[in-house]
Design a protein around this motif. Structure first.
Motif, PDB file in Angstrom:
ATOM      1  N   VAL A 162      33.976  35.173  49.456  1.00 28.83           N
ATOM      2  CA  VAL A 162      35.366  35.099  49.020  1.00 28.83           C
ATOM      3  C   VAL A 162      35.525  33.714  48.392  1.00 28.83           C
ATOM      4  O   VAL A 162      35.066  32.711  48.956  1.00 28.83           O
ATOM      5  N   ILE A 163      36.143  33.649  47.230  1.00 28.23           N
ATOM      6  CA  ILE A 163      36.326  32.380  46.518  1.00 28.23           C
ATOM      7  C   ILE A 163      37.801  32.012  46.535  1.00 28.23           C
ATOM      8  O   ILE A 163      38.650  32.824  46.148  1.00 28.23           O
ATOM      9  N   LEU A 164      38.095  30.806  46.988  1.00 27.50           N
ATOM     10  CA  LEU A 164      39.455  30.276  46.898  1.00 27.50           C
ATOM     11  C   LEU A 164      39.484  29.339  45.702  1.00 27.50           C
ATOM     12  O   LEU A 164      38.695  28.394  45.629  1.00 27.50           O
ATOM     13  N   SER A 165      40.383  29.604  44.760  1.00 29.03           N
ATOM     14  CA  SER A 165      40.358  28.833  43.518  1.00 29.03           C
ATOM     15  C   SER A 165      41.728  28.267  43.174  1.00 29.03           C
ATOM     16  O   SER A 165      42.748  28.943  43.284  1.00 29.03           O
TER      17      SER A 165
ATOM     18  N   SER B   7      36.343  40.523  41.237  1.00 30.98           N
ATOM     19  CA  SER B   7      37.628  41.069  41.652  1.00 30.98           C
ATOM     20  C   SER B   7      38.562  39.884  41.868  1.00 30.98           C
ATOM     21  O   SER B   7      38.176  38.892  42.489  1.00 30.98           O
ATOM     22  N   ALA B   8      39.788  39.935  41.341  1.00 34.84           N
ATOM     23  CA  ALA B   8      40.654  38.758  41.409  1.00 34.84           C
ATOM     24  C   ALA B   8      42.096  39.135  41.673  1.00 34.84           C
ATOM     25  O   ALA B   8      42.577  40.191  41.242  1.00 34.84           O
ATOM     26  N   VAL B   9      42.756  38.257  42.404  1.00 34.88           N
ATOM     27  CA  VAL B   9      44.162  38.447  42.739  1.00 34.88           C
ATOM     28  C   VAL B   9      44.802  37.061  42.761  1.00 34.88           C
ATOM     29  O   VAL B   9      44.108  36.055  42.930  1.00 34.88           O
TER      30      VAL B   9
ATOM     31  N   GLY C 241      50.641  33.225  32.982  1.00 33.86           N
ATOM     32  CA  GLY C 241      49.192  33.400  32.979  1.00 33.86           C
ATOM     33  C   GLY C 241      48.540  32.547  34.064  1.00 33.86           C
ATOM     34  O   GLY C 241      49.102  31.538  34.476  1.00 33.86           O
ATOM     35  N   THR C 242      47.372  32.982  34.529  1.00 34.35           N
ATOM     36  CA  THR C 242      46.630  32.216  35.540  1.00 34.35           C
ATOM     37  C   THR C 242      45.142  32.320  35.244  1.00 34.35           C
ATOM     38  O   THR C 242      44.711  33.052  34.346  1.00 34.35           O
ATOM     39  N   GLU C 243      44.365  31.612  36.074  1.00 28.81           N
ATOM     40  CA  GLU C 243      42.912  31.674  35.939  1.00 28.81           C
ATOM     41  C   GLU C 243      42.329  32.964  36.519  1.00 28.81           C
ATOM     42  O   GLU C 243      41.144  33.238  36.346  1.00 28.81           O
ATOM     43  N   ALA C 244      43.168  33.773  37.175  1.00 22.18           N
ATOM     44  CA  ALA C 244      42.656  35.012  37.786  1.00 22.18           C
ATOM     45  C   ALA C 244      42.124  35.963  36.710  1.00 22.18           C
ATOM     46  O   ALA C 244      41.107  36.630  36.912  1.00 22.18           O
TER      47      ALA C 244
ATOM     48  N   ILE D 119      40.542  34.617  45.145  1.00 20.90           N
ATOM     49  CA  ILE D 119      41.976  34.459  45.392  1.00 20.90           C
ATOM     50  C   ILE D 119      42.407  33.178  44.688  1.00 20.90           C
ATOM     51  O   ILE D 119      41.959  32.082  45.027  1.00 20.90           O
ATOM     52  N   VAL D 120      43.230  33.337  43.657  1.00 23.13           N
ATOM     53  CA  VAL D 120      43.756  32.189  42.914  1.00 23.13           C
ATOM     54  C   VAL D 120      45.134  31.883  43.506  1.00 23.13           C
ATOM     55  O   VAL D 120      46.038  32.717  43.454  1.00 23.13           O
TER      56      VAL D 120
END
Ligand SMILES: [Zn+2]
Length: 388
Positions: A68-71, A347-349, A335-338, A162-163
């Protein structure tokens, strides 16, 4: 080994670095790297071309794919000209709120993510957790794509991102894409009484702007598809926000420059919209050159932020829903980096503490309750990673 700092103490530290997008973020990156190192976590950097800014990424847990990536982004918008009641680069608590530039957008989340990484390291996780901190988000999301490319050969590939842009801890699964084009129409100057031999850059900009108007009307009039229907408005919009040109009322304008920006629903192709615009530009240019061959129109892309498309059974969304209990669908207009992570195959949220309404404002704040909700979320996420 140094002490484990609380999420609030980490936020205090991050806010103290005035990492406005135009300036270096290296002092912040240095601090984060040495803090992670002091807990036995190796961090990696990716520098921009100037060498003045760097993205930072790190991995905790077994050296396997599926993290899981926290960004988050490390840059903040300027405070110039804004009336602040306290030092923007010192977190000040009053009335149940933490004030400071970036508390909401988005160093509050960055702090929580750094805290979670250190927690995961000490508690031990069976599924890995990664941290990805970018730069230059606030000037058109230009820092994330090179960061994502740099991460891939260095870390095992993560799967769910997860952004943490401020969403009041709601699962945001979609946003429109944003695309900007700078257009420079170069005409030919003559006295306006001889307009048949001159080319007014302004008058040839007009049909391009009219193309945007007609496209907006056509988009509005067609039935939205399932994804487009989630947005307000439910169609792709084109907008000219800035225009300049001309020297006098009796001279055909030599130059006209304008900005064209597009907010594209994620079920449509932004490239198709860009191509359609450029095709119209070439038609207009041909008409200009029939009058005078040394006229032209240059179009350059100024920003490119892909949309975030709601995923069918998306993994990132599922993780957020399981932890927050939020089962509704949310889309946002910013807009976001997701979308950039999604475009790169993750997969991004979007899910983070605080409200976008407080972002970029004077006296920006995150409520103490929202910050705590973010910490609770990260705490539960780490607990899930311990279970595998
Ligand atoms: Zn942000």
């Amino acid at each position: 080994m140094t002490d484990r700092l609380s999420p609030k103490a980490i936020m205090d530290k991050l806010i103290s670095f005035p990492t406005v997008s135009r300036d270096s973020n290296l002092p912040l990156v240095d601090w984060v790297e040495s803090y992670l190192n002091s807990h036995g976590i190796e961090a990696h950097r990716h520098y921009d071309e100037s060498g003045e800014k760097a993205a930072l990424f790190a991995h905790v847990g077994p050296w396997i794919e599926g993290a899981v990536i926290l960004s988050g982004h490390t840059d903040v918008v300027p405070v110039d000209g804004q009336p602040w009641d306290s030092d923007p680069f010192t977190v000040t608590e009053r009335d149940g709120k933490y004030f400071g530039r970036g508390t909401c957008d988005m160093k509050g989340f960055d702090a929580i993510a750094i805290w979670a990484l250190v927690e995961a390291q000490h508690r031990g996780v069976t599924r890995p957790l990664q941290l990805a901190l970018s730069y230059d988000e606030e000037i058109g999301c230009t820092g994330a794509p090179p960061m994502i490319r740099a991460m891939q050969p260095v870390l095992p590939k993560g799967s769910a991102v997860i952004v943490g842009e401020p969403s009041m801890m709601k699962a945001v699964t979609g946003h429109k894409g944003g695309y900007g084009y700078a257009t420079h129409v170069q005409g030919f100057e003559v006295h306006s009484s001889l307009i048949h031999t001159g080319v007014s850059a302004i008058m040839f900009a007009a049909p391009l702007i009219e193309w945007a108007n007609r496209s907006n009307e056509a988009n509005r009039d067609k039935a939205p598809d399932e994804i487009a229907a989630m947005f307000e408005p439910s169609w792709t919009t084109l907008h000219v926000g800035v225009i300049e040109g001309g020297t006098a009322q009796n001279i055909t304008a030599k130059d006209c420059r304008f900005s064209m920006d597009m907010r594209v629903v994620p079920s449509e192709s932004a490239d198709d919209w860009g191509d359609a615009y450029k095709a119209r530009v070439r038609e207009v240019e041909t008409q200009m050159q029939a009058i005078h061959p040394e006229t032209r129109i240059d179009v350059t892309q100024t920003f490119n932020v892909p949309g975030l498309k709601p995923e069918k059974d998306g993994e990132a969304e599922a993780i957020v829903r399981q932890i927050t209990g939020d089962n509704e669908s949310h889309v946002v207009s910013y807009g976001t980096e997701a979308g950039q992570f999604q475009e790169a195959g993750y997969s991004a949220v979007v899910c983070g503490p605080g409200s976008i309404a407080q972002a970029h404002q004077p006296n920006e704040y995150i409520s103490v309750a929202q910050f705590q909700a973010g910490v609770d979320f990260a705490d539960q996420l780490v607990a899930r990673l311990q279970e595998g």
